[in-house]
Design an enzyme around this catalytic site. Structure first.
Site, mmCIF file in Angstrom:
data_model
loop_
_atom_site.group_PDB
_atom_site.id
_atom_site.type_symbol
_atom_site.label_atom_id
_atom_site.label_comp_id
_atom_site.label_asym_id
_atom_site.label_seq_id
_atom_site.Cartn_x
_atom_site.Cartn_y
_atom_site.Cartn_z
ATOM 1 N N LYS A 159 -17.574 -42.550 -9.497
ATOM 2 C CA LYS A 159 -16.724 -41.927 -10.254
ATOM 3 C C LYS A 159 -16.108 -40.605 -9.736
ATOM 4 O O LYS A 159 -16.552 -40.113 -8.871
ATOM 5 C CB LYS A 159 -17.863 -41.357 -11.197
ATOM 6 C CG LYS A 159 -18.677 -42.469 -12.074
ATOM 7 C CD LYS A 159 -19.650 -42.171 -12.669
ATOM 8 C CE LYS A 159 -19.302 -41.475 -14.091
ATOM 9 N NZ LYS A 159 -20.455 -41.393 -14.968
ATOM 10 N N GLU A 201 -23.081 -43.271 -9.082
ATOM 11 C CA GLU A 201 -24.087 -43.143 -10.042
ATOM 12 C C GLU A 201 -24.716 -44.598 -10.064
ATOM 13 O O GLU A 201 -23.959 -45.737 -9.964
ATOM 14 C CB GLU A 201 -23.670 -42.778 -11.519
ATOM 15 C CG GLU A 201 -23.921 -41.270 -12.001
ATOM 16 C CD GLU A 201 -23.411 -41.070 -13.104
ATOM 17 O OE1 GLU A 201 -23.261 -39.945 -13.465
ATOM 18 O OE2 GLU A 201 -23.007 -41.731 -14.024
ATOM 19 N N ILE A 204 -25.884 -48.306 -15.297
ATOM 20 C CA ILE A 204 -26.927 -48.573 -16.710
ATOM 21 C C ILE A 204 -26.232 -49.597 -17.189
ATOM 22 O O ILE A 204 -25.316 -49.711 -17.781
ATOM 23 C CB ILE A 204 -27.214 -47.396 -17.163
ATOM 24 C CG1 ILE A 204 -27.399 -46.235 -16.429
ATOM 25 C CG2 ILE A 204 -28.395 -47.592 -18.370
ATOM 26 C CD1 ILE A 204 -28.466 -45.100 -17.066
ATOM 27 N N LYS A 238 -13.656 -43.845 -25.445
ATOM 28 C CA LYS A 238 -13.985 -44.120 -26.991
ATOM 29 C C LYS A 238 -12.913 -44.546 -27.789
ATOM 30 O O LYS A 238 -12.011 -44.308 -27.561
ATOM 31 C CB LYS A 238 -14.529 -42.880 -27.373
ATOM 32 C CG LYS A 238 -15.634 -42.174 -26.680
ATOM 33 C CD LYS A 238 -15.859 -40.657 -26.583
ATOM 34 C CE LYS A 238 -16.664 -40.130 -25.643
ATOM 35 N NZ LYS A 238 -16.793 -38.675 -25.510
ATOM 36 N N ARG A 293 -15.088 -28.202 -23.892
ATOM 37 C CA ARG A 293 -13.844 -28.025 -24.550
ATOM 38 C C ARG A 293 -14.195 -28.752 -26.071
ATOM 39 O O ARG A 293 -15.383 -29.335 -26.214
ATOM 40 C CB ARG A 293 -12.745 -29.129 -24.092
ATOM 41 C CG ARG A 293 -13.220 -30.220 -23.819
ATOM 42 C CD ARG A 293 -11.958 -31.168 -23.349
ATOM 43 N NE ARG A 293 -12.386 -32.400 -22.582
ATOM 44 C CZ ARG A 293 -12.551 -33.564 -23.243
ATOM 45 N NH1 ARG A 293 -12.477 -33.569 -24.853
ATOM 46 N NH2 ARG A 293 -12.932 -34.592 -23.052
#
Ligand code: ADP
Ligand code: ADP
Ligand code: MG
Length: 455
Positions: A159, A201, A204, A238, A293
């Site tokens: 990432k 990471e 998951i 999203k 933010r």
């Protein structure tokens, strides 16, 4: 005393959203715009508008000197950055602070500490906030990365520390894949965010993305406004969000809320922010990042709590005390947001800029549309493809889903392709209706849609 005046350092729906909040507070507004945005709604709605440059963001919305000059020359005493662009840029915020202009957001120091995703992990760890297993800080070479991957086991995620909007993230399942992805991801991050640094990471499997909205004021009052479930994602970004989450019980909700506040307090965070977590099948939660933010999906929190987050952000930036306490807040009802994008889901979500010949917005009880588009509006190809946010609010989740179906059906955009129909289909998907989906939902759903389409 001089009158308060805010410069809105953004475009699109969020610029419009901020202008409305400022006007309600009786504060004068100044819009900035690129040449491509001369006909944009935020330019028309603000009290004053200043053209700051050419079409590309680097020559306009990302040009720190021009944004700041516009604020100074128009006599603004505050800048609201919205999301994206300069909103999480510590250097810019430092410049704003040194000009004695209020930044509607946290301090440059907070952004430096927690805005960088790799450093945020370490701060979380020091404060006993659970994080995803991974590298301690940045990974500087392929060799070091391979060691971390070996230790935690594949699959892992590479990432970008400055990444955002789902970009700068790669899943790798073997040493071979790792070697290829490492430099590619770094280059991608460098060209998108001006910073190629990476961290690692553990991947998951099938998590849910659940985030906590927090806000703090200068007096040290902190409040969380519960969670948003943002597991409906395409390419790690999203698409549909809901609040409350259909899978959180009150115990976990309280625990995650307290954990988010612990982190915010640890860095003396002021203003609104969001602490993002992944939740696994066993309901363990892990911190992934903090967005320093306002977020795209903030309206669903506003609907279920009755708090106007943008107005509160502005109040806090002007040194006011938070207008509510934790005990004043309760979740009421259910809200869902669909991000309406100029994109073709069946062509790999390819952006579809162009002229909107006609548009008809849905409406009625519990339906909210946050947008900058109008009939005849030309969607420029230079920026984000989001056209509007359709938000519905109803007493229960099922009623909210039904309201969203009707609203999507009545949302007409002519002239360009959008993802409206695609989201309409999701509203009828049994997995979504049950509420048991995870971040892999859209990928699975997509295969079904493609299959049907090829029949
Ligand atoms: P949110 O985090 O608010 O839920 P997104 O991840 O979609 O929503 O980000 C909102 C917008 O901000 C998108 O246009 C995205 O490209 C942009 N953005 C987010 N993070 C960054 C970043 N670190 N650098 C540049 N742009 C970003
Ligand atoms: P961005 O800055 O682009 O918002 P995030 O770190 O918030 O990046 O991650 C975006 C999305 O990518 C998450 O919501 C999740 O779906 C997926 N993701 C990120 N990290 C992991 C991980 N370690 N394991 C599984 N999925 C992840
Ligand atoms: Mg994120």
């Amino acid at each position: 005393m001089l009158k308060n005046k805010i410069l809105i350092a953004n475009r699109g729906e969020i610029a419009v959203r901020i202008i409305r909040a400022a006007k309600e507070l009786g504060i004068e507004t100044v819009a900035i715009y690129s040449k491509a945005d001369a006909d944009s709604l935020h330019v028309k709605l603000a009290d004053q508008a200043i053209c700051i440059g050419e079409n590309s963001s680097t020559d306009s919305y990302l040009n720190m000197n021009r944004v700041l000059s516009a604020a100074i020359s128009s006599g603004c005493n505050a800048i609201h950055p919205g999301y994206g662009f300069l909103s999480e840029n510590a250097e810019f915020v430092e410049m704003v602070e040194s000009c004695q202009i209020k930044f509607v957001g946290p301090s440059s120091k907070s952004i430096e500490q927690i805005g960088d995703k790799s450093s945020a992990r370490m701060i979380a760890k020091e404060n006993h906030v659970p994080i995803v297993e991974g590298s301690d800080g940045l990974v500087l070479s392929v060799e070091d990365g391979l060691k971390v991957a070996k230790k935690i086991g594949y699959p892992v995620m590479i990432k970008a520390s400055s990444g955002g909007g789902g970009r700068g993230i790669s899943i790798v399942r073997s040493d071979e894949e790792f070697k290829n992805a490492f430099s590619r991801t770094s280059l991608e991050a460098l060209s998108n965010f001006g910073d190629g640094s990476l961290y690692i990471e553990k991947f998951i499997e099938s998590p849910r993305h659940i985030e906590i909205q927090v806000i703090g004021d200068e007096e040290g009052n902190y409040v969380h406004l519960f969670e948003r479930d943002c597991s409906m994602q395409r390419r790690n970004q999203k698409m549909i969000e809901e609040a409350p989450s259909p899978v959180l019980n009150d115990i976990l909700r309280r625990k995650m809320g307290q954990t988010a506040l612990k982190l915010a307090k640890a860095i003396n965070y002021v203003n609104a922010g969001t602490v993002e977590f992944l939740v696994d099948a066993k309901q363990n939660f892990y911190f992934i990042e903090m967005n320093t933010r306002i977020q795209v999906e903030h309206p669903i929190t506003e609907m279920i709590t009755g708090v106007d987050l943008v107005k509160e952000q502005i109040r806090v930036a002007y040194g006011k005390t938070l207008s509510f306490k934790q005990r004043d807040l309760k979740i009421k009802g259910h809200a869902i947001e669909c991000r309406i994008n100029a994109e073709n889901p069946l062509k790999n979500f390819m952006p579809t800029p162009g002229r909107i010949d006609n548009v008809l917005f849905p409406g009625g009880f519990g339906v909210r549309v946050d947008t900058h588009i109008y009939p005849g509006y030309n969607v420029p190809p230079f920026y984000d493809s989001m056209l509007a946010k359709l938000i519905v609010y109803a007493p229960t989740r099922l009623e909210a889903i039904k309201k969203m179906r009707v609203a999507l059906e009545q949302f007409v955009v002519e002239g360009i392709d959008t993802n409206i129909e695609y989201q309409y289909l999701i509203m009828y998907n049994p997995e979504f209706i049950k509420g048991v989906y995870d971040t892999g939902f859209i990928q699975r759903f997509h295969l079904l849609v493609e299959e049907k389409n090829n029949e």
